[in-house]
Design a protein around this motif. Structure first.
Motif, PDB file in Angstrom:
ATOM      1  N   TRP A 127      -0.841   4.574  -1.440  1.00 23.26           N
ATOM      2  CA  TRP A 127      -1.814   5.186  -0.534  1.00 23.26           C
ATOM      3  C   TRP A 127      -1.117   5.827   0.649  1.00 23.26           C
ATOM      4  O   TRP A 127      -1.478   6.936   1.073  1.00 23.26           O
ATOM      5  CB  TRP A 127      -2.819   4.153  -0.027  1.00 23.26           C
ATOM      6  CG  TRP A 127      -3.802   3.706  -1.042  1.00 23.26           C
ATOM      7  CD1 TRP A 127      -3.855   2.475  -1.640  1.00 23.26           C
ATOM      8  CD2 TRP A 127      -4.874   4.469  -1.602  1.00 23.26           C
ATOM      9  NE1 TRP A 127      -4.895   2.443  -2.536  1.00 23.26           N
ATOM     10  CE2 TRP A 127      -5.536   3.645  -2.535  1.00 23.26           C
ATOM     11  CE3 TRP A 127      -5.331   5.767  -1.413  1.00 23.26           C
ATOM     12  CZ2 TRP A 127      -6.641   4.083  -3.257  1.00 23.26           C
ATOM     13  CZ3 TRP A 127      -6.426   6.195  -2.132  1.00 23.26           C
ATOM     14  CH2 TRP A 127      -7.064   5.363  -3.044  1.00 23.26           C
ATOM     15  N   THR A 167      -6.867   4.702   3.520  1.00 22.99           N
ATOM     16  CA  THR A 167      -5.661   3.965   3.893  1.00 22.99           C
ATOM     17  C   THR A 167      -5.969   2.941   4.983  1.00 22.99           C
ATOM     18  O   THR A 167      -5.477   1.810   4.932  1.00 22.99           O
ATOM     19  CB  THR A 167      -4.561   4.937   4.357  1.00 22.99           C
ATOM     20  OG1 THR A 167      -4.339   5.901   3.340  1.00 22.99           O
ATOM     21  CG2 THR A 167      -3.270   4.207   4.635  1.00 22.99           C
ATOM     22  N   HIS A 187       0.817  -1.212   0.000  1.00 23.64           N
ATOM     23  CA  HIS A 187       0.000   0.000   0.000  1.00 23.64           C
ATOM     24  C   HIS A 187       0.854   1.268   0.000  1.00 23.64           C
ATOM     25  O   HIS A 187       0.415   2.306   0.475  1.00 23.64           O
ATOM     26  CB  HIS A 187      -0.938   0.001   1.205  1.00 23.64           C
ATOM     27  CG  HIS A 187      -1.788  -1.216   1.284  1.00 23.64           C
ATOM     28  ND1 HIS A 187      -2.741  -1.527   0.333  1.00 23.64           N
ATOM     29  CD2 HIS A 187      -1.820  -2.229   2.172  1.00 23.64           C
ATOM     30  CE1 HIS A 187      -3.324  -2.658   0.652  1.00 23.64           C
ATOM     31  NE2 HIS A 187      -2.784  -3.116   1.762  1.00 23.64           N
TER      32      HIS A 187
END
Length: 129
Positions: free
Chosen positions: A19, A69, A16
């Motif tokens: 993000w 997130t 991730h």
């Protein structure tokens, strides 16, 4: 954190990273905007209104990226189906909880609190804080 929890945390950070980078960029830009004191140096009301609008937009974006997130971190590992996380790498519930909570607390809570603390420490007298 155990070794399994650290492994999951690093995997989440890699998976991730876009993000997380967007979230951290908005948090830093927002802290710089507040902490720079540029509003005290400017006298033009239109520029001050534009800075106010930019702050409102950054605050909304901060909230949207915070929620996005957090959801990405929690929902990143499938728990059901044929591609479930548990089928390929059995991890205890405690390790998974520790890794998800640790990453979320460190990124989504600690970083903004530290930056806000730095802004307050640099811009506000201790008695006013």
């Amino acid at each position: 954190m155990t070794a399994g929890a650290r492994h999951i945390a690093w995997k989440d950070l890699r998976q991730h990273r876009l993000w997380i980078a967007a979230y951290l960029a908005v948090v830093v830009i927002r802290a710089v905007l507040v902490g720079s004191g540029v509003d005290a140096a400017l006298g033009d009301q239109r520029v001050l209104a534009s800075l106010g609008m930019a702050y409102v937009v950054l605050t909304g974006l901060h909230l949207a990226l915070l929620v996005t997130t957090a959801v990405q971190l929690v929902q990143g590992d499938r728990l059901v189906g044929t591609t479930a996380f548990w089928l390929t790498r059995p991890v205890s519930r405690g390790a998974l909880l520790a890794s998800k909570a640790g990453v979320a607390l460190a990124l989504l809570v600690a970083v903004p609190v530290v930056l806000d603390g730095l802004v307050v420490a640099c811009r506000v007298a201790p008695l006013d804080a």
